[in-house]
Design a protein around this motif. Structure first.
Motif, PDB file in Angstrom:
ATOM      1  N   VAL A  35       0.773  -1.210   0.166  1.00 18.26           N
ATOM      2  CA  VAL A  35      -0.052  -0.010  -0.091  1.00 18.26           C
ATOM      3  C   VAL A  35       0.849   1.340  -0.098  1.00 18.26           C
ATOM      4  O   VAL A  35       0.583   2.121  -0.810  1.00 18.26           O
ATOM      5  N   ASP A  38       1.991   1.993  -3.293  1.00 20.47           N
ATOM      6  CA  ASP A  38       1.209   2.443  -4.273  1.00 20.47           C
ATOM      7  C   ASP A  38       0.959   3.891  -3.952  1.00 20.47           C
ATOM      8  O   ASP A  38       0.807   4.764  -5.040  1.00 20.47           O
ATOM      9  N   LEU A  39       0.923   4.290  -2.626  1.00 15.93           N
ATOM     10  CA  LEU A  39       0.892   5.700  -2.358  1.00 15.93           C
ATOM     11  C   LEU A  39       1.918   6.491  -2.841  1.00 15.93           C
ATOM     12  O   LEU A  39       2.004   7.629  -3.294  1.00 15.93           O
ATOM     13  N   LEU A  42       1.805   8.210  -6.262  1.00 20.94           N
ATOM     14  CA  LEU A  42       0.834   9.265  -6.550  1.00 20.94           C
ATOM     15  C   LEU A  42       1.186  10.405  -7.337  1.00 20.94           C
ATOM     16  O   LEU A  42       0.711  11.010  -7.965  1.00 20.94           O
ATOM     17  N   LEU A  45       0.855  10.367 -10.976  1.00 18.79           N
ATOM     18  CA  LEU A  45      -0.634  10.505 -11.475  1.00 18.79           C
ATOM     19  C   LEU A  45      -1.486  11.707 -11.702  1.00 18.79           C
ATOM     20  O   LEU A  45      -0.958  12.348 -10.497  1.00 18.79           O
ATOM     21  N   GLU A  49      -6.731  10.980 -10.309  1.00 24.14           N
ATOM     22  CA  GLU A  49      -6.782   9.445 -10.179  1.00 24.14           C
ATOM     23  C   GLU A  49      -6.368   9.193  -8.816  1.00 24.14           C
ATOM     24  O   GLU A  49      -6.523   7.748  -8.402  1.00 24.14           O
ATOM     25  N   HIS A  50      -5.995  10.221  -8.087  1.00 19.62           N
ATOM     26  CA  HIS A  50      -5.789  10.031  -6.551  1.00 19.62           C
ATOM     27  C   HIS A  50      -6.746   9.208  -5.770  1.00 19.62           C
ATOM     28  O   HIS A  50      -6.628   8.464  -4.832  1.00 19.62           O
ATOM     29  N   ALA A  52      -9.181   7.156  -6.407  1.00 22.51           N
ATOM     30  CA  ALA A  52      -9.043   5.806  -6.765  1.00 22.51           C
ATOM     31  C   ALA A  52      -7.822   4.941  -5.922  1.00 22.51           C
ATOM     32  O   ALA A  52      -8.117   3.855  -5.375  1.00 22.51           O
ATOM     33  N   VAL A  53      -6.825   5.458  -6.028  1.00 26.08           N
ATOM     34  CA  VAL A  53      -5.669   5.120  -5.179  1.00 26.08           C
ATOM     35  C   VAL A  53      -5.833   5.029  -3.737  1.00 26.08           C
ATOM     36  O   VAL A  53      -5.513   4.099  -3.175  1.00 26.08           O
ATOM     37  N   PHE A  54      -6.442   6.265  -3.240  1.00 26.22           N
ATOM     38  CA  PHE A  54      -6.602   6.071  -1.778  1.00 26.22           C
ATOM     39  C   PHE A  54      -7.887   5.281  -1.614  1.00 26.22           C
ATOM     40  O   PHE A  54      -7.718   4.603  -0.304  1.00 26.22           O
ATOM     41  N   ARG A  56      -8.577   2.054  -2.747  1.00 24.57           N
ATOM     42  CA  ARG A  56      -7.717   0.978  -2.836  1.00 24.57           C
ATOM     43  C   ARG A  56      -6.984   0.691  -1.526  1.00 24.57           C
ATOM     44  O   ARG A  56      -6.889  -0.359  -1.327  1.00 24.57           O
ATOM     45  N   ALA A  57      -6.256   1.872  -1.380  1.00 23.79           N
ATOM     46  CA  ALA A  57      -5.291   1.644  -0.160  1.00 23.79           C
ATOM     47  C   ALA A  57      -6.041   1.564   1.036  1.00 23.79           C
ATOM     48  O   ALA A  57      -5.677   0.631   2.027  1.00 23.79           O
TER      49      ALA A  57
END
Length: 70
Positions: A35, A38-39, A42, A45, A49-50, A52-54, A56-57
């Motif tokens: 995780v 992935d962060l 950021l 990106l 799109e941030h 969606a990443v948050f 998923r995290a």
């Protein structure tokens, strides 16, 4: 200014081209470290799109907390 409000200094300039030198964070948990990786991406990106990443995290961290210890 009302009581409880704070004045914010906006006079400083910020050069985004320099970036930040942050130490690599490791927790010892492969799921949590994934995780964090992935962060860390950021910056590469678009802001749109941030979220969606948050999301998923957040889900991955909840799953890691709910998983039985192995």
């Amino acid at each position: 200014m009302d009581e409880g409000e704070h004045e914010v200094d906006t006079s400083a300039e910020f050069d985004q081209s320099e970036g930040f030198d942050q130490p690599e964070l490791r927790t010892g948990s492969p799921r949590v470290d994934g995780v964090l990786d992935d962060l860390a991406g950021l910056d590469d990106l678009p802001v749109a799109e941030h979220l969606a990443v948050f999301e998923r995290a957040h889900e991955a961290l909840r799953e890691a907390l709910e998983a039985p210890d192995n």
